[in-house]
Design a protein around this motif. Structure first.
Motif, mmCIF file in Angstrom:
data_model
loop_
_atom_site.group_PDB
_atom_site.id
_atom_site.type_symbol
_atom_site.label_atom_id
_atom_site.label_comp_id
_atom_site.label_asym_id
_atom_site.label_seq_id
_atom_site.Cartn_x
_atom_site.Cartn_y
_atom_site.Cartn_z
ATOM 1 N N TRP A 156 0.836 -1.200 0.000
ATOM 2 C CA TRP A 156 0.000 0.000 0.000
ATOM 3 C C TRP A 156 0.873 1.253 0.000
ATOM 4 C CZ3 TRP A 156 -4.856 1.964 -0.383
ATOM 5 C CH2 TRP A 156 -5.073 3.240 0.148
ATOM 6 N N THR A 157 1.812 1.312 0.930
ATOM 7 C CA THR A 157 2.644 2.505 1.073
ATOM 8 C C THR A 157 3.450 2.770 -0.190
ATOM 9 O OG1 THR A 157 2.760 2.177 3.463
ATOM 10 C CG2 THR A 157 4.445 3.589 2.484
ATOM 11 N N GLU A 158 4.079 1.747 -0.725
ATOM 12 C CA GLU A 158 4.877 1.928 -1.946
ATOM 13 C C GLU A 158 4.008 2.385 -3.114
ATOM 14 O OE1 GLU A 158 7.033 -1.724 -2.625
ATOM 15 O OE2 GLU A 158 7.977 -1.593 -0.641
ATOM 16 N N GLY A 159 2.833 1.793 -3.258
ATOM 17 C CA GLY A 159 1.952 2.157 -4.359
ATOM 18 C C GLY A 159 1.441 3.582 -4.260
ATOM 19 N N VAL A 160 0.943 3.943 -3.094
ATOM 20 C CA VAL A 160 0.407 5.288 -2.908
ATOM 21 C C VAL A 160 1.521 6.326 -3.013
ATOM 22 C CG1 VAL A 160 -0.681 6.847 -1.242
ATOM 23 C CG2 VAL A 160 -1.602 4.565 -1.574
ATOM 24 N N GLU A 161 2.628 6.062 -2.349
ATOM 25 C CA GLU A 161 3.712 7.050 -2.336
ATOM 26 C C GLU A 161 4.314 7.265 -3.732
ATOM 27 O OE1 GLU A 161 4.518 9.177 0.066
ATOM 28 O OE2 GLU A 161 3.002 8.269 1.369
ATOM 29 N N SER A 162 4.341 6.235 -4.557
ATOM 30 C CA SER A 162 4.886 6.432 -5.907
ATOM 31 C C SER A 162 4.029 7.422 -6.695
ATOM 32 C CB SER A 162 5.017 5.108 -6.649
ATOM 33 O OG SER A 162 3.751 4.569 -6.957
ATOM 34 N N LEU A 163 2.715 7.356 -6.534
ATOM 35 C CA LEU A 163 1.841 8.308 -7.220
ATOM 36 C C LEU A 163 1.912 9.700 -6.583
ATOM 37 C CD1 LEU A 163 -1.328 6.183 -8.072
ATOM 38 C CD2 LEU A 163 0.536 6.890 -9.569
ATOM 39 N N ILE A 164 2.012 9.745 -5.274
ATOM 40 C CA ILE A 164 2.150 11.040 -4.595
ATOM 41 C C ILE A 164 3.437 11.720 -5.041
ATOM 42 C CG2 ILE A 164 2.575 12.126 -2.344
ATOM 43 C CD1 ILE A 164 0.599 10.030 -1.157
ATOM 44 N N ASP A 165 4.520 10.966 -5.062
ATOM 45 C CA ASP A 165 5.820 11.531 -5.465
ATOM 46 C C ASP A 165 5.802 12.052 -6.896
ATOM 47 O OD1 ASP A 165 6.798 10.920 -2.950
ATOM 48 O OD2 ASP A 165 7.876 9.123 -3.607
ATOM 49 N N ALA A 166 5.043 11.409 -7.754
ATOM 50 C CA ALA A 166 4.989 11.804 -9.166
ATOM 51 C C ALA A 166 4.060 13.001 -9.417
ATOM 52 C CB ALA A 166 4.541 10.611 -10.020
ATOM 53 N N ALA A 167 3.219 13.322 -8.452
ATOM 54 C CA ALA A 167 2.257 14.411 -8.631
ATOM 55 C C ALA A 167 2.978 15.763 -8.607
ATOM 56 C CB ALA A 167 1.190 14.353 -7.545
ATOM 57 N N PRO A 168 2.544 16.690 -9.474
ATOM 58 C CA PRO A 168 3.283 17.948 -9.632
ATOM 59 C C PRO A 168 3.034 19.008 -8.554
ATOM 60 C CG PRO A 168 1.429 17.886 -11.151
ATOM 61 C CD PRO A 168 1.483 16.546 -10.465
ATOM 62 N N LYS A 199 -1.178 15.808 -5.290
ATOM 63 C CA LYS A 199 -0.670 14.795 -4.364
ATOM 64 C C LYS A 199 -1.807 14.212 -3.522
ATOM 65 C CE LYS A 199 4.060 16.540 -4.108
ATOM 66 N NZ LYS A 199 4.689 15.460 -4.824
ATOM 67 N N VAL A 200 -2.713 15.076 -3.067
ATOM 68 C CA VAL A 200 -3.872 14.594 -2.309
ATOM 69 C C VAL A 200 -4.737 13.711 -3.198
ATOM 70 C CG1 VAL A 200 -6.015 15.271 -1.155
ATOM 71 C CG2 VAL A 200 -3.900 16.538 -0.694
ATOM 72 N N LEU A 201 -5.001 14.161 -4.395
ATOM 73 C CA LEU A 201 -5.875 13.420 -5.309
ATOM 74 C C LEU A 201 -5.219 12.140 -5.829
ATOM 75 C CD1 LEU A 201 -7.422 16.454 -7.199
ATOM 76 C CD2 LEU A 201 -8.471 15.079 -5.373
ATOM 77 N N ALA A 202 -3.902 12.045 -5.737
ATOM 78 C CA ALA A 202 -3.190 10.831 -6.169
ATOM 79 C C ALA A 202 -3.646 9.602 -5.385
ATOM 80 C CB ALA A 202 -1.680 11.025 -6.030
ATOM 81 N N VAL A 233 -15.828 8.538 -8.099
ATOM 82 C CA VAL A 233 -16.852 9.259 -7.333
ATOM 83 C C VAL A 233 -16.212 9.884 -6.091
ATOM 84 C CG1 VAL A 233 -18.992 9.001 -5.995
ATOM 85 C CG2 VAL A 233 -18.747 7.846 -8.210
ATOM 86 N N ALA A 234 -15.382 9.128 -5.401
ATOM 87 C CA ALA A 234 -14.709 9.658 -4.207
ATOM 88 C C ALA A 234 -13.752 10.785 -4.583
ATOM 89 C CB ALA A 234 -13.961 8.538 -3.489
ATOM 90 N N ARG A 235 -13.068 10.650 -5.703
ATOM 91 C CA ARG A 235 -12.142 11.702 -6.158
ATOM 92 C C ARG A 235 -12.909 12.991 -6.459
ATOM 93 N NH1 ARG A 235 -8.937 14.212 -10.058
ATOM 94 N NH2 ARG A 235 -6.698 13.754 -9.935
ATOM 95 N N ALA A 236 -14.039 12.865 -7.122
ATOM 96 C CA ALA A 236 -14.853 14.044 -7.429
ATOM 97 C C ALA A 236 -15.345 14.705 -6.142
ATOM 98 C CB ALA A 236 -16.024 13.654 -8.323
ATOM 99 N N ALA A 237 -15.761 13.911 -5.175
ATOM 100 C CA ALA A 237 -16.190 14.460 -3.891
ATOM 101 C C ALA A 237 -15.018 15.141 -3.181
ATOM 102 C CB ALA A 237 -16.780 13.351 -3.017
ATOM 103 N N ALA A 238 -13.838 14.544 -3.277
ATOM 104 C CA ALA A 238 -12.642 15.144 -2.670
ATOM 105 C C ALA A 238 -12.341 16.493 -3.316
ATOM 106 C CB ALA A 238 -11.455 14.200 -2.817
#
Length: 187
Positions: A67-79, A84-87, A174-179
């Motif tokens: 989980w941590t590796e997957g989420v953090e890789s997308l967070i790190d790549a976000a500009p 980063k939150v939406l990642a 749906v959750a992303r749009a609400a976020a």
């Protein structure tokens, strides 16, 4: 991954248990079945994991890393901070499309064992608290409040449960749009 190709017996047992527990549930998988599927003798299995609870904790630790590796890789790549939150939701969207997606292993395991295994309950609570703390860090970098962070974490958790039960991966969108709506409303 084919777990029989893994040479380290401990890793092989944890990977095999993860696959079996996630597919069938912890309670339905016996140590004999784990032995057969992992190719590790029962004696060796019990020398590495004195109880089934120890195997479950090993699986949860493995899932925490995934989980941590997957989420953090997308967070790190976000500009930027908002991306980063939406990642987090983008990670969920990809995960929900996995053919074997059955929901959050932490929630599933807690539902099965949380009432009878304080140790398992503690590991699950630690994971969920760590996720909430990470979301709070991201929201703080964005300039948002603690309340917003808690709301966004609940959206992510709810999306996991909804996707697992409904079988519809669009729960992440749906959750992303609400976020995005909550972020825009606060900032």
């Amino acid at each position: 991954m084919n777990t029989t190709e893994t040479t380290d017996p401990r890793t092989r047992v944890v990977q095999t248990a993860d696959e079996l527990f996630y597919a069938r549930g912890v309670s339905t998988v016996t140590m004999d079945q784990l032995r057969d599927a992992s190719g590790v003798s029962l004696k060796r299995l019990y020398s590495m994991f004195p109880s089934k609870e120890d195997v479950v904790v090993g699986v949860l630790e493995r899932r925490r890393s995934i989980w941590t590796e997957g989420v953090e890789s997308l967070i790190d790549a976000a500009p930027d901070a908002r991306s980063k939150v939406l990642a987090v939701y983008d990670f969920l969207a990809a995960w929900f499309c996995d053919a074997d997606f059955r929901g959050c292993v932490f929630v599933n395991t807690f539902a099965e064992l949380g009432a009878t295994s304080p140790r398992v309950a503690a590991v699950v609570r630690e994971q969920k608290a760590a996720f909430q703390q990470r979301m709070a860090q991201l929201v703080t970098q964005l300039g948002g409040s603690e309340l917003l962070a808690a709301q966004l974490a609940i959206l992510a958790e709810g999306a996991q449960t909804t996707a697992a039960i409904s079988g519809a991966p669009d729960a992440a969108a749906v959750a992303r749009a609400a976020a995005e709506t909550l972020i825009s409303a606060e900032l």
